[in-house]
Write an enzyme that holds these catalytic residues in place. Structure first.
Site, PDB file in Angstrom:
ATOM      1  N   SER A  70      -4.597  -4.314   1.264  1.00 33.16           N
ATOM      2  CA  SER A  70      -4.662  -5.767   1.420  1.00 33.16           C
ATOM      3  C   SER A  70      -5.934  -6.111   2.166  1.00 33.16           C
ATOM      4  O   SER A  70      -6.427  -5.308   2.985  1.00 33.16           O
ATOM      5  CB  SER A  70      -3.443  -6.279   2.210  1.00 33.16           C
ATOM      6  N   TYR A 105       1.966  -5.478   9.472  1.00 36.23           N
ATOM      7  CA  TYR A 105       1.471  -5.474   8.094  1.00 36.23           C
ATOM      8  C   TYR A 105      -0.012  -5.123   8.061  1.00 36.23           C
ATOM      9  O   TYR A 105      -0.448  -4.253   7.294  1.00 36.23           O
ATOM     10  CB  TYR A 105       1.702  -6.845   7.460  1.00 36.23           C
TER      11      TYR A 105
END
Length: 249
Positions: A138, A161
């Site tokens: 990401s 995350y």
């Protein structure tokens, strides 16, 4: 068909990016192993006549990972492609982050990728002298979290995350250095804001991007397809940002 009869394992294949990747691989002739905690019925309905194997369970469990690899080898005898895609994303900030939520994101996003990567390389890809490993990271793993609208306090992907996706990028580079001598490549695709279950209901101001729209799962799958193909035989350790240009700054 660029991947005729190749065997591809895709985690998180029930929906979103994993679903798009599995369908595109199947359209190029691959036999796909659909791995998810949830039923892949919808994905299976999109595969047409392609061969598939559905494996349902917890990707954080080493015994389940071993079972997936064993079932794949029993049915197809080989493994050519691994796409580590499955993930979770908390939006709690550092002050509110719990150990439970931290462990969930780290285990699902990073530990599972390690388990699958290790299991497909040793001995299968190593003995075959060929393999394509693609990790979905990401841009949060590069820039510390994509800012979204809504809750001011928890308006971007959380530290667990971001850390797990940063770890995916580091793992990608480490593995690439280790396995190139075996004819195996390892690359990563780093999506920006993409319309999946993880971003559902979260407002993003895409006007700050060069390309003013949310990404779609197929946008990410298109990038995965290059890394998964023989065309990428001289490409490894790369992190391809598919983010509408948000990373330009």
């Amino acid at each position: 068909m660029k991947m005729q009869n190749e065997v591809a394992i895709v985690t998180g294949a029930a929906s979103g990016i994993g679903q798009a990747v599995a369908v595109q691989l199947a359209s190029e002739g691959a036999r796909v192993v659909l791995v998810d905690l949830n039923s892949c019925e919808k994905t299976i309905g999109m595969l047409g006549d392609a061969e598939y194997l559905e494996c349902l369970g917890d990707i954080r469990d080493p015994e389940f990972v071993k079972a997936v690899i064993n079932r794949t080898i029993e049915k197809y005898g080989e493994i050519h492609i691994l796409v580590n895609n499955a993930g979770t994303a908390s939006r709690l900030d550092l002050e509110d982050m719990t150990l439970e939520m931290w462990d969930r994101d780290m285990d699902t996003n990073l530990k599972a990728a390690f388990l699958f990567t290790q299991a497909v390389i040793y001995p299968h890809m190593k003995e075959a002298g060929y393999g394509r490993i693609i990790n979905i990271s990401s841009v949060s793993g590069l820039n510390g979290g994509v800012v979204s609208g809504g809750d001011e306090k928890n308006g971007r992907s959380g530290p667990a995350y971001a850390a797990s996706k940063g770890g995916i990028i580091a793992l990608t580079k480490w593995v690439a250095k280790e396995v190139g001598k075996y004819g195996i490549t390892c690359n990563s695709v780093a999506p920006g804001a993409t319309a999946t279950a993880i971003t559902a209901g979260v407002p993003y101001d895409t006007s700050q991007q060069v390309i003013d729209r949310m990404g779609e799962p197929n946008d990410i799958a298109n990038a995965v397809m290059y890394f998964a193909s023989k065309d990428a035989s001289y490409t490894t350790s790369q992190v391809l940002k598919v983010d509408g240009g948000i990373s330009i700054g």
